[in-house]
Design a protein around this motif. Sequence first.
Motif, PDB file in Angstrom:
ATOM      1  N   ASP A  33      -1.188  -2.036  -7.118  1.00 20.72           N
ATOM      2  CA  ASP A  33      -2.721  -3.010  -6.871  1.00 20.72           C
ATOM      3  C   ASP A  33      -2.299  -4.237  -7.068  1.00 20.72           C
ATOM      4  O   ASP A  33      -3.454  -5.327  -6.968  1.00 20.72           O
ATOM      5  CB  ASP A  33      -3.637  -2.476  -8.421  1.00 20.72           C
ATOM      6  CG  ASP A  33      -4.190  -0.911  -7.683  1.00 20.72           C
ATOM      7  OD1 ASP A  33      -4.263  -0.791  -6.667  1.00 20.72           O
ATOM      8  OD2 ASP A  33      -4.587   0.015  -8.938  1.00 20.72           O
ATOM      9  N   GLN A  34      -1.583  -4.802  -8.402  1.00 23.62           N
ATOM     10  CA  GLN A  34      -1.885  -6.239  -7.764  1.00 23.62           C
ATOM     11  C   GLN A  34      -1.466  -7.428  -6.809  1.00 23.62           C
ATOM     12  O   GLN A  34      -1.625  -7.746  -6.631  1.00 23.62           O
ATOM     13  CB  GLN A  34      -1.065  -6.704  -9.361  1.00 23.62           C
ATOM     14  CG  GLN A  34      -1.327  -6.587 -10.584  1.00 23.62           C
ATOM     15  CD  GLN A  34      -2.749  -6.730 -10.756  1.00 23.62           C
ATOM     16  OE1 GLN A  34      -3.408  -8.280 -10.367  1.00 23.62           O
ATOM     17  NE2 GLN A  34      -3.719  -6.533 -11.518  1.00 23.62           N
ATOM     18  N   ARG A  61       1.098   2.230  -8.757  1.00 21.40           N
ATOM     19  CA  ARG A  61      -0.474   1.804  -8.108  1.00 21.40           C
ATOM     20  C   ARG A  61      -0.429   0.852  -9.427  1.00 21.40           C
ATOM     21  O   ARG A  61      -0.933  -0.151  -8.386  1.00 21.40           O
ATOM     22  CB  ARG A  61      -1.789   3.072  -9.147  1.00 21.40           C
ATOM     23  CG  ARG A  61      -3.001   2.639  -8.707  1.00 21.40           C
ATOM     24  CD  ARG A  61      -3.047   3.095  -6.711  1.00 21.40           C
ATOM     25  NE  ARG A  61      -2.756   1.778  -6.133  1.00 21.40           N
ATOM     26  CZ  ARG A  61      -2.137   1.936  -4.896  1.00 21.40           C
ATOM     27  NH1 ARG A  61      -1.546   2.399  -4.527  1.00 21.40           N
ATOM     28  NH2 ARG A  61      -2.417   0.827  -4.616  1.00 21.40           N
ATOM     29  N   GLU A  62      -0.161   0.370 -10.545  1.00 21.02           N
ATOM     30  CA  GLU A  62      -0.313  -0.694 -11.379  1.00 21.02           C
ATOM     31  C   GLU A  62       0.291  -1.796 -10.642  1.00 21.02           C
ATOM     32  O   GLU A  62      -0.591  -2.718 -10.452  1.00 21.02           O
ATOM     33  CB  GLU A  62       0.201  -0.741 -12.712  1.00 21.02           C
ATOM     34  CG  GLU A  62      -1.028   0.429 -13.890  1.00 21.02           C
ATOM     35  CD  GLU A  62      -0.129   2.074 -13.634  1.00 21.02           C
ATOM     36  OE1 GLU A  62      -0.511   2.706 -13.759  1.00 21.02           O
ATOM     37  OE2 GLU A  62       0.514   2.001 -12.354  1.00 21.02           O
ATOM     38  N   LEU A  82      -1.514  -6.365  -3.274  1.00 26.26           N
ATOM     39  CA  LEU A  82      -3.125  -5.747  -3.110  1.00 26.26           C
ATOM     40  C   LEU A  82      -4.180  -7.171  -2.815  1.00 26.26           C
ATOM     41  O   LEU A  82      -4.563  -7.674  -1.958  1.00 26.26           O
ATOM     42  CB  LEU A  82      -3.221  -4.772  -3.183  1.00 26.26           C
ATOM     43  CG  LEU A  82      -2.219  -3.733  -2.430  1.00 26.26           C
ATOM     44  CD1 LEU A  82      -2.574  -2.139  -1.865  1.00 26.26           C
ATOM     45  CD2 LEU A  82      -2.261  -3.861  -0.984  1.00 26.26           C
ATOM     46  N   ALA A  83      -4.510  -7.223  -4.126  1.00 32.04           N
ATOM     47  CA  ALA A  83      -5.257  -8.321  -4.728  1.00 32.04           C
ATOM     48  C   ALA A  83      -5.029  -9.989  -4.742  1.00 32.04           C
ATOM     49  O   ALA A  83      -6.043 -10.116  -3.755  1.00 32.04           O
ATOM     50  CB  ALA A  83      -5.333  -8.334  -6.373  1.00 32.04           C
ATOM     51  N   GLU A 101       0.889  -1.477   0.069  1.00 34.20           N
ATOM     52  CA  GLU A 101      -0.265   0.306  -0.474  1.00 34.20           C
ATOM     53  C   GLU A 101       0.746   1.489  -0.197  1.00 34.20           C
ATOM     54  O   GLU A 101       0.411   2.827  -0.948  1.00 34.20           O
ATOM     55  CB  GLU A 101      -1.029  -0.317   1.471  1.00 34.20           C
ATOM     56  CG  GLU A 101      -2.267  -0.862   1.041  1.00 34.20           C
ATOM     57  CD  GLU A 101      -3.015  -1.508   2.100  1.00 34.20           C
ATOM     58  OE1 GLU A 101      -3.661  -1.808   2.305  1.00 34.20           O
ATOM     59  OE2 GLU A 101      -2.461  -0.553   3.921  1.00 34.20           O
TER      60      GLU A 101
END
Length: 332
Positions: free
Chosen positions: A23-24, A19-20, A26-27, A14
Amino acid sequence: MVEQELSSWQRYAEENGMRELADQALASLHSKKFHCQGGSIYSLYKGVPTREFVRLIVALQTISDYLDNLCDRAGFTDEGAFRQLHLAITDALDPATPLNQYYINYPFKDDGGYLTKLVNTCRDEILKLPAYHLVKTELLRQAVLYSELQTYKHLDLAIREKKMLDWINCHLPKYQGIRPWEFAAATGSTLGMFMLCAAAYNPKLTQNQADQISCAYFPWINGLHILLDYFIDGDEDRLSGDLNFVAYYPSHQETLDRLTYFSKEARRRIALLPEPAFGLTVVNGLLAMYLSDPKTDAPAERAIRDSLLDSAGLYPRFMYRLCRLLRKKSIL
């Protein structure tokens, strides 16, 4: 302990990187944490310091899950990029080697040091294993096979199957009685890697014991693990067009026969291991966890499920019923 480790990695993702990639990361931490939870059973192996080994399991499995997302969700299918990314797996298991540049061929590159930090966490824990020299060759072999599978299975549909078969057929002659997609399934599990690391905590481990563990896990326990995973996801994968190794069986009866074969071979090999009760718990747990999934309630799947449990015996059926109960209470 798993939740604590995952929370730490979540905070790092975080707070760092573009961001890209964040995000992966965190997913994968959110949707695939059950992989780490399942792998954590190996922290209970005899002689293993549980908290330290949970740290290794979570870091190694998180690398795997994160890379899977990077290859699967970016709308990008470059073999060289996928192969370079997966050097993180072998780097994580070989502290003696220099680190690679994992994103050099990937469209996004700044992860704030996330992947390198995961790799270094694994390396720090690997250095604590007194018998690592006895398992290193086989561990890296399985890691390379895992990485190759992940590289090929995420390629464009037009070339994926041929690329995979060419790769499989280079290895298949060493494994009599194993079919091509069963070999691929065996390469897709991290359980053998976890077990070899757990065994290497024993300073009295012998080369013969290490070899017996390798033969039990690859291809049998590894293969059973991934074939069960694909078995319960059959309908979903058909609808989405995703690769499914069980779909290559020509009939439901063939699916049952081959899953039964892998289950029995796994049990036979387990009897030769230093801690057979532990290995049996793993296999029984795989059957109970996967077969208790509601996706096995459809008529054809239910028939296969019930036959597999009948052939496994009373205790796996008890574990299965326990897992069903835990699922109903949303604990699993």
